[in-house]
Design a protein around this motif. Structure first.
Motif, mmCIF file in Angstrom:
data_model
loop_
_atom_site.group_PDB
_atom_site.id
_atom_site.type_symbol
_atom_site.label_atom_id
_atom_site.label_comp_id
_atom_site.label_asym_id
_atom_site.label_seq_id
_atom_site.Cartn_x
_atom_site.Cartn_y
_atom_site.Cartn_z
ATOM 1 N N ILE A 153 8.593 15.282 -8.513
ATOM 2 C CA ILE A 153 9.283 16.425 -9.102
ATOM 3 C C ILE A 153 9.930 17.303 -8.030
ATOM 4 N N SER A 154 9.146 17.618 -6.982
ATOM 5 C CA SER A 154 9.686 18.524 -5.967
ATOM 6 C C SER A 154 10.898 17.897 -5.273
ATOM 7 N N LEU A 155 10.843 16.561 -5.165
ATOM 8 C CA LEU A 155 11.963 15.885 -4.510
ATOM 9 C C LEU A 155 13.220 15.924 -5.390
ATOM 10 N N LEU A 156 12.983 15.861 -6.719
ATOM 11 C CA LEU A 156 14.123 16.004 -7.629
ATOM 12 C C LEU A 156 14.711 17.393 -7.479
ATOM 13 N N LYS A 157 13.766 18.371 -7.428
ATOM 14 C CA LYS A 157 14.198 19.761 -7.371
ATOM 15 C C LYS A 157 14.961 20.045 -6.084
ATOM 16 N N ASN A 180 -1.447 16.048 -11.295
ATOM 17 C CA ASN A 180 -0.284 16.926 -11.426
ATOM 18 C C ASN A 180 0.348 17.197 -10.060
ATOM 19 N N SER A 181 -0.496 17.499 -9.120
ATOM 20 C CA SER A 181 0.066 17.850 -7.799
ATOM 21 C C SER A 181 0.657 16.629 -7.110
ATOM 22 N N VAL A 182 0.027 15.441 -7.360
ATOM 23 C CA VAL A 182 0.596 14.218 -6.787
ATOM 24 C C VAL A 182 1.987 13.979 -7.358
ATOM 25 N N MET A 183 2.077 14.099 -8.695
ATOM 26 C CA MET A 183 3.371 13.907 -9.357
ATOM 27 C C MET A 183 4.393 14.872 -8.780
ATOM 28 N N HIS A 184 3.919 16.104 -8.614
ATOM 29 C CA HIS A 184 4.829 17.128 -8.137
ATOM 30 C C HIS A 184 5.342 16.833 -6.728
ATOM 31 N N SER A 185 4.367 16.589 -5.861
ATOM 32 C CA SER A 185 4.780 16.445 -4.462
ATOM 33 C C SER A 185 5.579 15.172 -4.226
ATOM 34 N N GLU A 187 0.801 -1.222 0.000
ATOM 35 C CA GLU A 187 0.000 0.000 0.000
ATOM 36 C C GLU A 187 0.840 1.281 0.000
ATOM 37 N N ASN A 188 1.939 1.252 0.733
ATOM 38 C CA ASN A 188 2.791 2.437 0.824
ATOM 39 C C ASN A 188 3.414 2.841 -0.506
ATOM 40 N N ALA A 189 3.508 1.842 -1.378
ATOM 41 C CA ALA A 189 4.201 2.103 -2.639
ATOM 42 C C ALA A 189 3.239 2.401 -3.770
ATOM 43 N N VAL A 190 1.916 2.471 -3.476
ATOM 44 C CA VAL A 190 0.942 2.725 -4.530
ATOM 45 C C VAL A 190 0.127 3.958 -4.183
ATOM 46 N N ILE A 191 0.129 4.919 -5.107
ATOM 47 C CA ILE A 191 -0.714 6.097 -4.918
ATOM 48 C C ILE A 191 -1.914 5.932 -5.818
ATOM 49 N N ASN A 192 -3.123 5.928 -5.222
ATOM 50 C CA ASN A 192 -4.303 5.740 -6.040
ATOM 51 C C ASN A 192 -4.828 7.073 -6.552
#
Lengths: 75, 476, 670
Positions: B363-367, B355-360, B340-345
């Motif tokens: 993407i933000s972690l890359l940044k 978009n915001s899920v991807m970001h948070s 469960e921890n590894a899956v975002i529904n």
């Protein structure tokens, strides 16, 4: 005008040598390549040699003919 | 010892450093194996050297005009090279050739001297044997020929028609010369044939043993050294970093795999099975300790992925534990508690939310530097995104996300099905992809073809063959 | 006996032009000259033998006895039971499956068979052995392929002497360069040789035979004064013969022979000699004819081959090489060159040459540039021409021109003063293909161009070179005349095309994708040339125009007009040519009177023209067509013609052009 009956063969020879400028052929070799009688080819080659279109190369028993390329002048 | 390049892409690698200067190498093979083209390319290789090494091609049977004509398709203009005195395609009978070459100042020697010949091809030496009355004379002549060329420092290829029955003469010739390269044409399936090249002997060279595939492209002959070599070389050479796809044939075409930090598209039609292809790529990265962000598709649930990776010897449990993999699921599917921890529904979410899920989560972690782009492989399924958020959103989104991913050197794979998107967007997808691997089913075969690649390679259609072990597919 | 003649049958067939067959009544023995249908002969023979019992001489078999119906045969009986049939043939165009003979040919066949019959009758007499030998000799001779060569071999005459018991010498004299004869082969008794004996026309026996061109036998000539020419050679004939061998009515040799022992040459010998040499002569003629035809064929073949070679080449150098080498071989010239002018795909002009030294190449190239490129030679008028090089040799230069653009020059050295016009034509054709091919190298429309070339060389067979020369001349006039006649640009182009293509056969043109209007023009033009009225009269006035131009190019005058269209064209053109001569004549003289305002009053008075006639004449001079004159003057066309006839009579001219010319002349003289 050279003897008309040899003309087609002469043309064939010229075309052969022109297409293969670095071909070195004896009468027999050319005879095999073109499928023509060596006797007729000999006449034709002698004629072409007088016109300096082909020349004989090599020493020894084999008479080898090669094409002489025309000269070229770029202006 | 000096070495000269063979002029054939890949062959220098196979023989080590090229051919020893003044050496004589036999190129043997059955008719149609490519001896002539390989040899001609060797001569052209010399001509194209910075120091211009002129060459001569001696033909006993085939006429020069045939060669001129046949090689035009490779863009070779042999007659133009002749005009520049860099090449001679000489046609004469073998007895005259030998007589005139071995004679002092014979006309063959004169011809070679005239252009300062450095490379020579004799097509073919098979006829020499008939010139001598006995074996002894023949051997003597052959020695003289080899020595004469060696003395003249002319690097030579002797073409030899492969005998159906290898007799003593073959052994003798192979013994006398410096190298032997054997060409083969193996029938494969019914439509395709595989050309292989094997260096059996090369004096003074560390050769790569075994058969190497070679083929003809529009520029001539190209030898593809066997894959094992590529891997060695690529790991040695850090600047060329590729993500191997794990599929031998595909990696060969791609010169090792997908270049790091690029976006490759796997274009499928609905019938084609892309699962193993995708799984192989992902598994290959995970095995190396990389991380994956997987956007699940309607046909690939978490469970499916677990099974697939299992086939490649990977445990999803371990991967999740090591924080190596993260799934995004757009469908309302059951996920085992341990994963469960590894899956975002993202079921029923809007594009903005995605978009915001991807970001948070990424993407933000890359940044922020928490994630290193080099470590990541992202897989996207365009069809799933489109059916969830609409085509317009996806186009917009990709326009932003793809450059971002590339900017952080994240590698990505996008699954796509041309038939399901509009023509305009299809060409857009094509543009933003660094490479396109297309797979489709036609009749009873599935095919794979590289249509575009960062390496500049485009392949012909290759047949997909199933195999029993990972990666379960082979390209032939 | 039949066996003896059998080998001769093919010879007879070639001479008589019909199959020749020998058979007996039961058709048991059957000898034939070629693959024939035996039924024809057995049926025919059965039919006639039922009617007649014997044939005293050669007879003709016709329907209803001949088989198949409608055919004819010549028949001659060789012995009691054997017949020789020549046929089947036809004398009218009824059946194309059989050879057609003219009356003349039938008659000559009849004579030949009659001679054969006589020989065979002799054969049946006691001199069998002699005749056998003689016939076998004839056979041997007529079967040899190169008879002209055989005639120069001494053994041939030796054979004659041994075969004919009443001959003891024989030989041949051939014409020499200085219009005289020389004995080139001779066989006689020991210590006698006539070889090297020279004589001129009319001198001695042989010289007289050379003039009469007839077979002659002189008997009892031991004391004849003409013998005196032969005495120095040790020959004192008592009787001799001479057979002049003719080819194309030229004496190509005098075969002679005779005896120093007997006073006469027997009739049989004389007869067989005549017969044998007639046969040989026939074959010589056929041989010569074949050679001639062969030559023409070969040249066409040569041309075709060169075309196909060149048109497949994509490399300028290769084309140039081929042009050089082929023309060298054709003309046996020691020097050939191809100059290629600067083109899109060629950075600089180039000269390819063979048989000339480097410094002369430079010299010659400069000369070409000066004359052709920097323009003393008009590119629109670029026909092949002879030119003397600075190093004093004659060359023929063939400009390679395409679309009126100079793209190069093919040059051949002339081996001697007399150069065969045919060869020049041949080279000219080659140069044209060379021009097209060179022009197309590297161009986008290369493929289209190749089709053009392919078309071009299939055209060669349909090509009439003599007409081509003429059409070149016509082209110049077309431009001038068409502008006088205010032709539209399109019409001018059509005419030019038609003119250029008119050297090809209509059937060939129809197969090509050529503007049908152009073909129309050519068709009506050809019809006019053959003295016919074009069928599609209204379709192509341009055909008339071409016809007139053609006539003018040839005669520098206009043709006798036949049709209204031609009359009108000639009228308007003659006004123009007249005006032109006038302009050049009086260009430097006093200001010329305005031509359009002729004072015709003078003419009216001088020739007593009626007022109406004067009006008509004014219109005629203005170049107005009869129908328009009629409409303008409100009279019928018929009346206009009447007036015109009357005007012509009064002015004493034959046609409109003369009327106009005369009017101008008179008005200006005043």
């Amino acid at each position: 005008m050279s003897k008309a009956e040899y003309l087609p063969l002469q043309i064939e020879c010229i075309h052969f040598f022109e297409s293969n400028p670095f071909a070195f052929e004896t009468v027999e070799g050319l005879s095999t390549r073109l499928g023509k009688s060596p006797k007729e080819l000999e006449v034709v080659l002698v004629e072409l040699e007088t016109l300096a279109i082909v020349e004989k190369v090599g020493l020894g028993s084999n008479e080898i003919y090669r094409y002489v390329q025309p000269v070229e002048e770029v202006l | 010892m000096n070495y000269v390049t063979t002029g054939i892409e890949g062959l220098d690698q196979v023989v080590g450093k090229g051919l020893p200067e003044g050496s004589v190498t036999i190129i043997e093979g059955a008719p149609g194996t490519g001896k002539t083209n390989l040899s001609l390319q060797f001569l052209l290789g010399g001509i194209e050297q910075a120091d211009k090494q002129p060459g001569a091609y001696i033909t006993f049977e085939e006429l020069p005009e045939q060669l001129y004509e046949e090689t035009k398709s490779f863009g070779w203009d042999l007659r133009a090279y002749e005009k520049q005195n860099l090449l001679r395609v000489i046609c004469l009978s073998p007895d005259i050739f030998l007589e005139e070459l071995l004679k002092t100042n014979g006309f063959v020697t004169q011809l070679l001297d005239e252009i300062g010949c450095k490379r020579l091809v004799i097509d073919s030496i098979s006829l020499f044997r008939y010139l001598s009355d006995n074996e002894h004379d023949y051997r003597k002549t052959f020695y003289s020929l080899r020595n004469s060329l060696r003395r003249k420092k002319i690097t030579s290829l002797f073409i030899k028609e492969a005998d159906a029955h290898s007799d003593q003469n073959a052994t003798f010739e192979q013994f006398v010369v410096d190298g032997v390269i054997s060409l083969k044409l193996d029938p494969l399936q019914q439509i395709y044939r595989k050309r292989t090249l094997e260096v059996k002997k090369m004096r003074g060279c560390a050769i790569e043993e075994g058969e190497h595939i070679f083929n003809f492209n529009d520029k001539g002959v190209k030898v593809v050294p066997a894959l094992s070599m590529i891997e060695d070389k690529t790991t040695l050479n850090a600047s060329d970093r590729f993500l191997p796809t794990g599929i031998t044939g595909l990696d060969r075409i791609l010169h090792g795999g997908i270049p790091e930090g690029s976006m490759y598209m796997i274009d499928t039609n609905s019938k084609a099975n892309y699962r193993y292809l995708l799984a192989s790529i992902v598994a290959e990265q995970l095995k190396k300790g990389k991380k994956a962000l997987v956007l699940l598709t309607h046909a690939l649930s978490t469970m499916d992925f677990e099974a697939l990776l299992g086939l490649f010897g990977l445990s999803l449990h371990d991967l999740i534990k090591n924080d190596q993999i993260l799934f995004l699921d757009f469908y309302d599917r059951i996920v085992p508690k341990e994963y469960e921890n590894a899956v975002i529904n993202l079921f029923d979410q809007t594009g903005e939310e995605f978009n915001s899920v991807m970001h948070s989560n990424f993407i933000s972690l890359l940044k922020s530097g928490q994630y290193v782009g080099d470590d990541y492989l992202v897989t996207i399924d365009s069809h799933t995104l489109i059916s969830s958020f609409g085509e317009d959103f996806v186009i917009d989104y990709l326009a932003k996300i793809v450059p971002t991913l590339k900017g952080f050197n994240v590698s990505s794979i996008m699954l796509n099905n041309y038939r399901q998107i509009s023509e305009r967007n299809a060409s857009y997808f094509e543009r933003i992809s660094d490479g396109i691997i297309k797979t489709w089913v036609d009749g009873r075969y599935q095919f794979v073809q590289v249509n575009k690649s960062a390496q500049g390679v485009i392949s012909k259609p290759l047949i997909v063959e199933n195999s029993q072990q990972a990666p379960f597919i082979e390209l032939v | 006996m039949k066996r003896l003649i059998e080998p001769l049958l093919p010879v007879y067939q070639s001479v008589l032009k019909v199959p020749v067959v020998i058979l007996d009544q039961q058709a048991n023995d059957f000898y034939k000259s070629a693959e024939t249908n035996p039924t024809y002969y057995t049926e025919t023979l059965r039919n006639v033998v039922d009617e007649y019992t014997s044939f005293q001489s050669v007879a003709m078999i016709e329907s209803p006895f001949s088989f198949p119906i409608g055919t004819k045969y010549l028949i001659v009986s060789l012995s009691e039971n054997d017949y020789l049939l020549a046929g089947p043939f036809v004398t009218s165009e009824c059946d194309k499956n059989f050879p057609k003979l003219s009356d003349q040919e039938v008659e000559s066949a009849r004579q030949r068979l009659s001679s054969l019959q006589k020989i065979l009758q002799q054969l049946n007499s006691e001199k069998k052995q002699v005749m056998y030998d003689i016939l076998s000799l004839a056979h041997e001779l007529t079967n040899v392929e190169q008879q002209s060569d055989i005639l120069d071999r001494t053994w041939f005459y030796e054979r004659m002497v041994s075969d004919f018991s009443d001959l003891d010498f024989a030989g041949i004299a051939r014409p020499t360069m200085e219009d005289s004869f020389e004995v080139t082969s001779f066989f006689g008794s020991e210590n006698v040789s006539l070889e090297g004996y020279k004589f001129s026309f009319g001198q001695g026996f042989l010289g007289q035979a050379s003039i009469s061109k007839n077979y002659k036998v002189w008997n009892q000539v031991e004391h004849d004064l003409r013998n005196g020419y032969l005495h120095p050679y040790g020959l004192r004939p008592k009787a001799l013969f001479c057979y002049p061998l003719l080819n194309d009515n030229q004496c190509v040799g005098l075969v002679f022979g005779g005896t120093t022992l007997f006073h006469e040459i027997s009739l049989e010998t004389s007869f067989v000699i005549r017969h044998t040499f007639e046969m040989i002569e026939q074959n010589l003629t056929i041989e010569a004819l074949n050679t001639k035809l062969y030559n023409v064929n070969t040249r066409l073949q040569v041309l075709k081959e060169i075309f196909s070679i060149i048109s497949n080449m994509k490399d300028l150098r290769q084309i140039a090489y081929v042009l050089i080498d082929m023309t060298m071989v054709l003309v046996k010239s020691k020097f050939s060159s191809v100059f290629v002018h600067q083109q899109a795909n060629l950075a600089a002009p180039q000269l390819y040459a063979r048989g000339i030294s480097q410094d002369l190449i430079e010299q010659y190239t400069q000369s070409i540039k000066a004359r052709y490129v920097n323009g003393t030679v008009n590119p629109k008028n670029m026909a092949a021409q002879k030119w003397q090089t600075p190093w004093n040799e004659f060359v023929y230069e063939f400009p390679l021109v395409r679309n009126e653009r100079f793209i190069g020059l093919l040059t051949i050295h002339l081996p001697d003063e007399q150069t065969d016009q045919q060869v020049i034509d041949l080279v000219a054709s080659i140069s044209q293909v060379g021009a097209v091919t060179i022009d197309l190298i590297g161009q986008e429309q290369k493929n289209a161009g190749q089709d053009q070339v392919a078309n071009f060389f299939t055209a060669v067979e349909a090509f009439k070179p003599e007409h081509y020369h003429h059409s070149q001349k016509m082209l110049i006039h077309i431009q001038d005349f068409a502008s006088v006649l205010d032709f539209s640009y399109e019409d001018i182009t059509l005419c030019k095309e038609a003119c250029m293509l008119s050297a090809y056969s209509e059937s060939f043109l129809l197969k090509q994708q050529i503007d049908p209007r152009v073909v129309d023009i050519i068709v009506s033009y050809n019809q006019l040339n053959n003295g016919k009225q074009p069928i599609k009269k209204s379709r192509s006035p341009l055909g008339h125009f071409l016809y007139i131009v053609d006539y003018f190019a040839e005669h520098q005058a206009f043709p006798e007009t036949k049709t209204d269209i031609q009359q009108e064209l000639v009228l308007r053109l003659s006004t123009f040519t007249f005006r032109q001569t006038l302009e050049s004549d009086v260009a430097n003289a006093a200001p010329v009177q305005q031509k359009e305002q002729l004072d015709l009053g003078i003419i009216k008075n001088q020739f007593n023209l009626s007022k109406r006639e004067l009006e008509v004449l004014e219109h005629v001079i203005a170049g107005i067509h009869n129908s328009e004159i009629a409409a303008t003057l409100f009279i019928s066309e018929h009346t206009v013609k009447n007036h015109i006839t009357s005007i012509f009579r009064k002015l004493q001219v034959r046609d409109r052009s003369e009327a106009i010319a005369k009017s101008y002349r008179l008005c200006l003289e005043q």
